[in-house]
Design an enzyme around this catalytic site. Structure first.
Site, PDB file in Angstrom:
ATOM      1  CG  HIS A  33      -2.032   1.032   1.140  1.00 45.62           C
ATOM      2  ND1 HIS A  33      -3.244   0.748   0.553  1.00 45.62           N
ATOM      3  CD2 HIS A  33      -2.123   2.323   1.538  1.00 45.62           C
ATOM      4  CE1 HIS A  33      -4.029   1.810   0.603  1.00 45.62           C
ATOM      5  NE2 HIS A  33      -3.375   2.795   1.194  1.00 45.62           N
ATOM      6  CG  ASP A  35      -2.634   6.365   0.400  1.00 46.83           C
ATOM      7  OD1 ASP A  35      -3.464   5.980  -0.444  1.00 46.83           O
ATOM      8  OD2 ASP A  35      -2.729   6.092   1.608  1.00 46.83           O
ATOM      9  CD  GLU A 136      -6.943   3.200   1.298  1.00 47.30           C
ATOM     10  OE1 GLU A 136      -6.275   4.112   0.806  1.00 47.30           O
ATOM     11  OE2 GLU A 136      -6.705   2.694   2.414  1.00 47.30           O
ATOM     12  CG  HIS A 163     -10.382   5.497   3.881  1.00 46.00           C
ATOM     13  ND1 HIS A 163     -10.361   6.772   4.405  1.00 46.00           N
ATOM     14  CD2 HIS A 163      -9.102   5.048   3.930  1.00 46.00           C
ATOM     15  CE1 HIS A 163      -9.110   7.081   4.740  1.00 46.00           C
ATOM     16  NE2 HIS A 163      -8.330   6.056   4.461  1.00 46.00           N
ATOM     17  CG  HIS A 204      -9.111   1.310   5.878  1.00 46.44           C
ATOM     18  ND1 HIS A 204      -9.000   2.376   6.744  1.00 46.44           N
ATOM     19  CD2 HIS A 204      -8.089   1.426   5.001  1.00 46.44           C
ATOM     20  CE1 HIS A 204      -7.944   3.113   6.385  1.00 46.44           C
ATOM     21  NE2 HIS A 204      -7.371   2.549   5.338  1.00 46.44           N
ATOM     22  CG  HIS A 225      -2.880  -0.161   4.591  1.00 42.86           C
ATOM     23  ND1 HIS A 225      -3.746  -0.705   3.675  1.00 42.86           N
ATOM     24  CD2 HIS A 225      -3.383   1.053   4.890  1.00 42.86           C
ATOM     25  CE1 HIS A 225      -4.732   0.153   3.456  1.00 42.86           C
ATOM     26  NE2 HIS A 225      -4.553   1.231   4.193  1.00 42.86           N
ATOM     27  CG  ASP A 329      -1.100   3.751   4.716  1.00 40.93           C
ATOM     28  OD1 ASP A 329      -1.206   4.403   3.654  1.00 40.93           O
ATOM     29  OD2 ASP A 329      -1.927   3.829   5.632  1.00 40.93           O
TER      30      ASP A 329
HETATM   31 ZN   LIG Z   1      -5.621   3.118   4.158  1.00 38.13          ZN
END
Ligand SMILES: [Zn+2]
Length: 401
Positions: A33, A35, A136, A163, A204, A225, A329
């Site tokens: 993961h 972002d 995500e 999320h 999540h 993650h 993450d």
């Molecule tokens: Zn996340």
């Protein structure tokens, strides 16, 4: 020696680091993961990948091509992330998938578009990084099953169900439950992801949602993650019963670097300003509140690389060494000391070398487990697509939802 004291002298660190690099030359990191795509979206006008320029070092952030190389990353699940409450969820999901594909097109010499596990070895042979796409946030479905098939056609191979907020069909770890985990439509989403050969990401999801998905999924799941709840009791981390079930499910938990999911001391420190789900409490005057907290609690405890290694050890003890990976993450925000950016993965592996793990186990953790899970997800999909038609419709078509 596992979990015991380690020799932290400079010489021992050098030795462990060169052993770690040797492991990673054979099995480069498959990170679950990152972002970066959202960072590119918010830091440039209209998500302009060329303007962001990944080919230079971004000291202000944590991810760029020079440091992915230094970090010996062989594959990355890029998150097509969006906040749950952003307007136009279906459009935003497509825009973020498109942004990742534009990243691949902008750097064809570095990023190899990866749509199946076998693409990892192909990318490695060419000296490239396998670029995998994850969505995500199931909010982008807008309660319809059709986007799942369009996402897959666009290259998506992992979907994080939600999320930080519960949706109409799945409960989030950091929000009030509304669906007893998942409801009938949620089960249809799981079935269709199985059929499509797209991996299900339980990061999540609430603990009950994790359990309910494990009850019905026909393919291995991934927690892309998440850490061990027994070491840090943030609701985003996975409880022992879920981790133990990964053995029979043949799934994967990927240890994460988010400080609040790593350090119990930091979690305790944050507690006064957070609700039961770990969300920041609204403050009338955030500055005054922060000053008050600082005065009363002292400065925030820092999460560390060693604590992330502790989580990996606990995940191995609970889920087994065949079911653990790494899901950093990195998101342009705070990271544990020692894991400041994507160049630092070899240092984490080196810490595990010092704790006595074999090369074989470290190769599994670095990428071999993730590849095995993706291969199994692909093969379940191939089998189901022969025997089962696509699931169609939306939330309203699934009574009891
Ligand atoms: Zn996340």
């Amino acid at each position: 020696m596992k979990g015991g004291a380690t020799d932290g002298s400079a010489k021992a660190i050098d030795k462990a680091l060169s052993a770690a690099r040797k492991v990673l030359r054979r099995a480069p990191v498959f990170d679950g993961h990152n972002d970066l795509p959202w960072t590119v979206r918010v830091k440039t006008a209209r998500g302009d990948v060329m303007a962001y320029d990944l080919s230079r070092v971004h000291e202000e952030a944590d991810t760029d091509i020079p440091r992915l190389r230094e970090g010996m990353v062989g594959a990355q699940f890029w998150a097509a992330f969006q906040p749950t409450n952003a307007p136009h969820p279906a459009r935003t999901a497509l825009e973020q998938i498109d942004l990742i594909r534009r990243m691949e097109e902008a750097h064809p010499d570095v990023l190899a578009p990866a749509r199946q596990a076998a693409d990892f070895a192909k990318a490695k042979a060419l000296g490239k990084i396998a670029s995998f796409i994850a969505v995500e946030g199931g909010v982008g479905l807008e309660n319809s099953l059709a986007p799942l098939r369009i996402w897959r056609a666009a290259g998506v191979r992992l979907m994080t169900l939600c999320h930080n907020e519960s949706l109409d069909w799945v409960d989030s770890a950091t929000d009030a439950p509304r669906n007893g985990g998942i409801n009938a439509f949620g089960r249809a989403v799981i079935g269709e992801l199985n059929r499509l050969g797209v991996a299900i990401d339980l990061a999540h999801a609430s603990h009950d949602a994790m359990r309910r998905v494990l009850d019905v999924t026909e393919a291995p799941v991934i927690l892309s993650h998440s850490n061990a709840y027994s070491l840090c009791d943030h609701p985003r981390n996975a409880p022992d019963d879920v981790l133990r079930r990964l053995k029979t499910n043949r799934g994967l938990v990927m240890a994460t670097f988010v400080p609040g999911f790593v350090s119990q001391a930091l979690r305790d420190w944050q507690r006064r300003s957070r609700d039961a789900y770990g969300k920041a409490l609204p403050a009338a005057d955030p500055k005054a509140q922060a000053a008050e907290f600082d005065a009363k609690r002292g400065s925030a405890p820092k999460a560390t690389l060693e604590q992330v290694a502790d989580h990996i050890e606990r995940l191995i003890e609970t889920a087994g060494v065949n079911h653990v990976g790494i899901g950093s993450d990195y998101f342009g925000g705070p990271s544990p000391a020692g894991l400041e950016n994507v160049s630092r993965f070899p240092y984490l592996i080196a810490e595990l070398v010092r704790r006595g793990y074999s090369d074989r186990d470290l190769e599994k953790i670095a990428s071999r487990n993730a590849l095995r899970v993706l291969r199994q997800v692909e093969s379940v999909g191939r089998r189901l697509r022969v025997s089962r038609p696509p699931a169609i419709g939306g939330l309203a078509d699934y009574p009891g939802a």
